[in-house]
Design a protein around this motif. Structure first.
Motif, PDB file in Angstrom:
ATOM      1  N   GLY A  62     -74.074  65.389  63.320  1.00  0.00           N
ATOM      2  CA  GLY A  62     -74.572  66.669  65.034  1.00  0.00           C
ATOM      3  C   GLY A  62     -73.407  66.252  65.501  1.00  0.00           C
ATOM      4  O   GLY A  62     -73.342  67.099  66.581  1.00  0.00           O
ATOM      5  N   ILE A  63     -72.684  64.821  65.467  1.00  0.00           N
ATOM      6  CA  ILE A  63     -71.269  65.041  66.262  1.00  0.00           C
ATOM      7  C   ILE A  63     -70.365  65.450  65.818  1.00  0.00           C
ATOM      8  O   ILE A  63     -69.736  64.972  64.820  1.00  0.00           O
TER       9      ILE A  63
ATOM     10  N   HIS B 196     -74.486  71.344  73.691  1.00  0.00           N
ATOM     11  CA  HIS B 196     -75.475  71.593  73.185  1.00  0.00           C
ATOM     12  C   HIS B 196     -76.878  72.108  74.318  1.00  0.00           C
ATOM     13  O   HIS B 196     -77.867  72.402  74.824  1.00  0.00           O
ATOM     14  N   TYR B 197     -77.016  70.352  74.730  1.00  0.00           N
ATOM     15  CA  TYR B 197     -78.079  70.091  75.263  1.00  0.00           C
ATOM     16  C   TYR B 197     -78.631  70.651  77.157  1.00  0.00           C
ATOM     17  O   TYR B 197     -77.244  70.991  77.195  1.00  0.00           O
ATOM     18  N   PRO B 198     -79.566  70.575  77.207  1.00  0.00           N
ATOM     19  CA  PRO B 198     -79.651  71.107  78.895  1.00  0.00           C
ATOM     20  C   PRO B 198     -79.075  70.416  79.693  1.00  0.00           C
ATOM     21  O   PRO B 198     -78.720  70.263  81.180  1.00  0.00           O
ATOM     22  N   SER B 199     -79.430  69.299  79.145  1.00  0.00           N
ATOM     23  CA  SER B 199     -79.347  67.785  80.219  1.00  0.00           C
ATOM     24  C   SER B 199     -78.253  66.594  79.298  1.00  0.00           C
ATOM     25  O   SER B 199     -78.489  66.606  78.321  1.00  0.00           O
ATOM     26  N   GLU B 200     -77.470  65.812  80.401  1.00  0.00           N
ATOM     27  CA  GLU B 200     -77.418  64.463  79.656  1.00  0.00           C
ATOM     28  C   GLU B 200     -78.174  63.609  78.861  1.00  0.00           C
ATOM     29  O   GLU B 200     -78.701  63.003  77.975  1.00  0.00           O
ATOM     30  N   GLU B 201     -80.041  63.947  80.349  1.00  0.00           N
ATOM     31  CA  GLU B 201     -80.718  62.893  79.406  1.00  0.00           C
ATOM     32  C   GLU B 201     -81.511  63.365  78.391  1.00  0.00           C
ATOM     33  O   GLU B 201     -81.872  62.337  77.319  1.00  0.00           O
ATOM     34  N   ALA B 202     -81.430  64.628  78.654  1.00  0.00           N
ATOM     35  CA  ALA B 202     -82.070  65.851  76.645  1.00  0.00           C
ATOM     36  C   ALA B 202     -80.408  64.730  75.450  1.00  0.00           C
ATOM     37  O   ALA B 202     -81.336  64.648  74.788  1.00  0.00           O
ATOM     38  N   LEU B 203     -79.450  64.499  75.196  1.00  0.00           N
ATOM     39  CA  LEU B 203     -79.356  64.568  75.228  1.00  0.00           C
ATOM     40  C   LEU B 203     -79.020  62.802  74.370  1.00  0.00           C
ATOM     41  O   LEU B 203     -79.454  62.653  73.337  1.00  0.00           O
ATOM     42  N   ALA B 204     -79.188  62.813  75.536  1.00  0.00           N
ATOM     43  CA  ALA B 204     -79.522  60.913  75.502  1.00  0.00           C
ATOM     44  C   ALA B 204     -80.792  60.189  74.945  1.00  0.00           C
ATOM     45  O   ALA B 204     -80.644  59.423  73.684  1.00  0.00           O
TER      46      ALA B 204
ATOM     47  N   GLY C 145     -74.474  70.858  68.482  1.00  0.00           N
ATOM     48  CA  GLY C 145     -75.808  71.209  67.857  1.00  0.00           C
ATOM     49  C   GLY C 145     -77.253  69.960  68.131  1.00  0.00           C
ATOM     50  O   GLY C 145     -77.069  68.870  68.097  1.00  0.00           O
ATOM     51  N   LYS C 146     -78.359  70.350  67.569  1.00  0.00           N
ATOM     52  CA  LYS C 146     -79.638  69.203  67.877  1.00  0.00           C
ATOM     53  C   LYS C 146     -79.586  67.836  67.271  1.00  0.00           C
ATOM     54  O   LYS C 146     -78.903  68.224  66.148  1.00  0.00           O
ATOM     55  N   ILE C 147     -78.811  66.531  67.294  1.00  0.00           N
ATOM     56  CA  ILE C 147     -79.046  65.889  66.193  1.00  0.00           C
ATOM     57  C   ILE C 147     -80.276  65.533  65.853  1.00  0.00           C
ATOM     58  O   ILE C 147     -80.933  64.965  65.750  1.00  0.00           O
ATOM     59  N   PRO C 148     -79.884  65.320  64.287  1.00  0.00           N
ATOM     60  CA  PRO C 148     -81.315  65.249  63.688  1.00  0.00           C
ATOM     61  C   PRO C 148     -81.376  63.672  63.138  1.00  0.00           C
ATOM     62  O   PRO C 148     -80.411  63.021  63.480  1.00  0.00           O
ATOM     63  N   MET C 149     -82.524  63.589  62.806  1.00  0.00           N
ATOM     64  CA  MET C 149     -82.856  62.321  62.175  1.00  0.00           C
ATOM     65  C   MET C 149     -82.371  61.487  61.723  1.00  0.00           C
ATOM     66  O   MET C 149     -82.759  62.165  60.371  1.00  0.00           O
ATOM     67  N   ALA C 150     -81.947  60.959  61.395  1.00  0.00           N
ATOM     68  CA  ALA C 150     -81.324  60.361  60.386  1.00  0.00           C
ATOM     69  C   ALA C 150     -80.848  58.655  60.465  1.00  0.00           C
ATOM     70  O   ALA C 150     -80.418  58.092  61.850  1.00  0.00           O
ATOM     71  N   SER C 151     -80.252  58.423  59.479  1.00  0.00           N
ATOM     72  CA  SER C 151     -80.268  56.515  59.297  1.00  0.00           C
ATOM     73  C   SER C 151     -78.585  56.536  59.811  1.00  0.00           C
ATOM     74  O   SER C 151     -78.096  57.671  59.333  1.00  0.00           O
TER      75      SER C 151
END
Lengths: 333, 490
Positions: free
Chosen positions: A80-81, A143-151, A101-107
């Motif tokens: 997603g990046i 994409h994310y509303p804040s850095e915290e959300a992305l982190a 976009g939202k970062i999906p869960m993946a290895s």
């Protein structure tokens, strides 16, 4: 395998040889293949492990020599990046990257690196990753509303990876968050996402916080006072901090705030080519012993040895081990 | 231009843009070459590999003859070497091109040319005796100035240092004050604020800068001034002594430090990562230099041999009242102990000035493969250099600027994470510019001047974690200086 008192280890990276830098850059210029570069990486990682063993470290890392820098190795694995692969002139440069976009869960495939480390040493091991706060600071957030959300989402993906590492045998994991020192105003959410990252990870976790080591120089100056008391909320076992270059004044913060953590004490200055004597190292350890019992202290360089030449890096590790032996003897352990 | 028998063309590089001189010089050069070819003074084979550079040396005092011919040794397995002819259009007497050219071509490649008193063997330029003269100048500046009756700054192109321009200083102070204020607002202002000036000149700039800072600080009421620790660094103790009066009102904040500009961290290692502002003006252009040639994917080193033209050597010896056979020995003593090499000191100064004025450099090109022990300045490797040159024009003669590169690399570790380096100097920002003019070495009074290879500095800076920005000095029309400014590279 029982560790001695005052266990010695690296912060993570080992000396990056000039010839390897050129080969990495050759790869980006498409003059050598991925396959060749992988073989080269395997060889230098083995050599880095061997150097740590010969230097006498109790716990070894893979030297992080597969990584171009502390950011890109993770960013390019995170789904997603988007990365502009033309944005590097030199391998050590950071990619321009953005999240749209939202970062999906993946290895993200770090387990293979750890397995390689495990297969090439009989010593205890430590595996290091860059933390979500630092990664967030290097990605353009669209994409994310804040850095915290992305982190937080990055922390969730990395949490999954840490659990995979533990399944593969990792017992000691270090999270590198140098950007805390550059953005102390982020600390509250930084600690929150660190707790997301280590949630349910059944291994010793260490949080490495320094003042930056980009190009072998500090990125910021100040004192560790900014960490307290907020850092006390971090659910990690160990803090790994730099004290050699900056002096040991901040050690007292551990006493002042009754910090519950183990302390990884930086006793070797990685931004200076001058090699410490074992006596200097011993003196720095003794300073730490004034604020914490030996059972809660680990001995390390201030930060990664990436920018030091191999002979200097090796000599510093040797001095660190010899200095530790002096103190162990004084303690009768 | 094609030779009559069909050999490959010679190449004529027009390295300057003075239209009148260029046109006349070109015409005269072409006519002279063809005449020499027809008269068989020039071999057709050489003609085919002839590269003529028509220069206009802006430094009236320099190390060149009117015409210099250089031919590199033939490399094993390599092709026939290029014959390079460098013409200083300014020195060739009117109508004298043909004779000068004929003489220069005849003399080329001879181990020793008659009519020259050699002062050294061939060696890299940075090791040449010329730099010992340069060092003597800064160490014994007062003697030189007393003899000429004028200060060294009058030798500068503008008659004064651009570094003293009041508005430039005001802007520099404003920028620095803003940095301190920003650090202060974040609670990161160090208790001691270190600044370093390398190459202090007369101390005028330092004095003006401190005075301006005092005023700005007072206007804002910020009280940063007492925190300043202003370090004035220079390798010449005499210079450090004479720069005290201009800073006397701020003397409590100043430290005068003898340091090697090539390696400031060696002296100031206790200030690693602590200096917020490092500045120098026209210092890099006076540091030891080398010239390299990039031709047909090969790097050549320009080796030099200093000499005095015999006629001038005789005149110098006569004026000094010493036997001509003693002249080289006396010059050696001059460089060791100064003008006291002669019992009459004023004669010693005169000998120094005359020898310097007369001194020329003979050149030869030496291929890299013949120099197995050669090393590039810190931060620059041979593979890196080759990468850079692959993007550069072929047949490029350029400065390596090892002194500037060493100084730069050995200054960076002193910088505080928010600190910056500012260098006002004469820079070549793009390697291609080397084909568009003469960039030294020239003589400025008793010192050497070379333009600084800003393109290489930029490369070295990037690998050391800094971006470089070059801005033309905008405060004086016609100034050739630029201001290099570092910013941290992420």
């Amino acid at each position: 395998m029982k560790l001695p008192i005052l266990p010695t280890t690296m912060v993570g990276s080992y000396s990056m040889p000039g010839w390897l830098e050129r080969l990495k850059t050759e790869y980006f210029a498409r003059r050598i293949s991925r396959h060749d570069l992988d073989e080269i990486h395997d060889t230098v990682v083995k050599a880095a492990i061997k150097d740590q063993e010969v230097a006498g470290l109790d716990i070894v890392t893979d030297g992080e020599l597969r990584r171009d820098n502390m950011i890109d190795y993770f960013i390019e694995r995170l789904p997603g990046i988007q990365i502009d692969r033309s944005s590097k002139k030199f391998y050590y440069d950071f990619y321009d990257s953005e999240v749209i976009g939202k970062i999906p869960m993946a290895s993200i495939g770090l387990v293979e690196d750890f397995k390689f480390l495990l297969a090439n040493t009989d010593k205890q091991t430590k595996f290091c990753i860059t933390g979500p706060h630092s990664l967030t600071k290097r990605v353009r957030n669209k994409h994310y509303p804040s850095e915290e959300a992305l982190a937080t989402d990055i922390a969730r993906v990395l949490n999954l990876e840490l659990k995979e590492l533990v399944k593969a045998g990792a017992t000691y994991i270090q999270i590198d968050e140098p950007y805390y020192s550059g953005f102390p105003e982020d600390l509250a959410w930084g600690v929150t996402v660190t707790n997301v990252l280590v949630d349910g990870v059944k291994a010793k976790t260490a949080l490495h916080i320094c003042y930056g080591n980009r190009y072998g120089k500090p990125s910021w100056e100040g004192t560790y006072r900014y960490l307290f008391p907020r850092i006390l909320d971090a659910k990690v076992d160990q803090l790994t901090l730099e004290f050699a270059r900056r002096g040991g004044e901040d050690l007292e913060l551990f006493q002042e705030f009754k910090a519950p953590f183990e302390l990884g004490v930086g006793v070797v200055d990685v931004k200076d080519q001058a090699i410490e004597t074992p006596d200097i190292v011993a003196e720095r350890i003794r300073k730490a012993l004034k604020v914490l019992p030996a059972e809660r202290i680990f001995i390390l360089p201030d930060c990664g040895l990436f920018h030091l030449s191999r002979d200097v890096a090796f000599a510093k590790l040797r001095a660190m081990v010899q200095g530790t032996h002096i103190v162990r003897k004084e303690l009768g352990r | 231009m094609r030779a009559p028998n069909g050999w490959a063309p010679m190449i004529l590089h027009l390295n300057h843009t003075r239209r009148d001189a260029a046109l006349a010089g070109t015409e005269e050069t072409v006519a002279a070459v063809l005449a020499l070819l027809e008269e068989k003074h020039l071999d057709p084979g050489d003609f085919a590999r002839l590269q003529i550079h028509l220069d206009w040396l802006q430094y009236k005092q320099n190390f060149r003859e009117a015409i210099t011919v250089t031919q590199e040794a033939r490399a094993e397995g390599g092709g026939v070497p290029v014959m390079e002819v460098r013409i200083d259009s300014r020195q060739v007497p009117a109508g004298g091109m043909r004779d000068c050219l004929e003489r220069a071509i005849e003399l080329r490649g001879k181990a020793a040319q008659s009519g020259r008193l050699y002062l050294e063997e061939f060696k890299p330029f940075r090791s040449s005796i010329a730099w010992q003269f340069n060092r003597l100048y800064w160490q014994r500046l007062k003697d030189w100035e007393q003899a000429t009756g004028k200060g060294y700054e009058t030798a500068l192109p503008g008659g004064a240092s651009d570094g003293h321009h009041p508005q430039a200083i005001a802007d520099s102070v404003d920028e620095f004050w803003k940095l301190l204020n920003d650090l202060d607002n974040k609670g990161h202002l160090p208790a001691e604020v270190f600044l370093l000036e390398i190459g202090v000149g007369t101390g005028t700039r330092a004095g003006l800068w401190l005075h301006r800072f005092f005023e700005v600080d007072r206007e804002h009421g910020t009280n940063y001034y007492p925190r300043l620790r202003f370090l004035l660094g220079d390798y010449s103790l005499a210079t450090l002594e004479r720069c005290r009066p201009p800073v006397e009102h701020h003397i409590d904040l100043c430290s005068f430090i003898a340091l090697d500009a090539l390696d400031p961290i060696k002296t100031l290692s206790f200030l690693r990562h602590k200096i917020l502002h490092v500045h120098s003006t026209n210092m890099y252009d006076n540091l030891p230099d080398e010239e390299l040639v990039w031709r047909d994917n090969r790097i050549y080193w320009v080796h030099v041999r200093a000499y005095l033209p015999a006629a001038e050597a005789l005149g110098i010896a006569a004026a000094a009242e010493i036997p001509a056979s003693e002249l080289t020995k006396v010059i050696g003593r001059l460089l060791d102990i100064g003008p006291e090499c002669l019992a009459d000191r004023s004669r010693g100064v005169a000998l120094w000035q005359d020898a310097w004025k007369a001194m020329r450099l003979e050149e030869r090109l030496v291929g890299m493969e013949e120099l197995p022990d050669i090393s590039f300045p810190a931060g620059l490797s041979l593979p890196q250099m080759e990468d850079i040159l692959r993007e550069a024009p072929n047949d490029l003669r350029f400065h390596l600027s090892p002194g500037a590169l060493d100084s730069f690399r050995n200054t960076l570790p002193l910088l505080h994470p928010r600190g910056y380096l500012e260098v006002q100097d004469i820079f070549v920002n793009d390697l291609a510019e080397y084909n568009m003019g003469f960039h030294g070495p020239g003589k400025l009074d008793g010192s050497i001047v070379n333009w600084v290879n800003g393109a290489l500095l930029r490369e070295v800076a990037e690998r050391a974690g800094y971006n470089l920005h070059f801005a033309p000095f905008r405060y004086r029309a016609g100034s050739k200086t630029s201001v290099l400014h570092t910013t941290r590279r992420e």
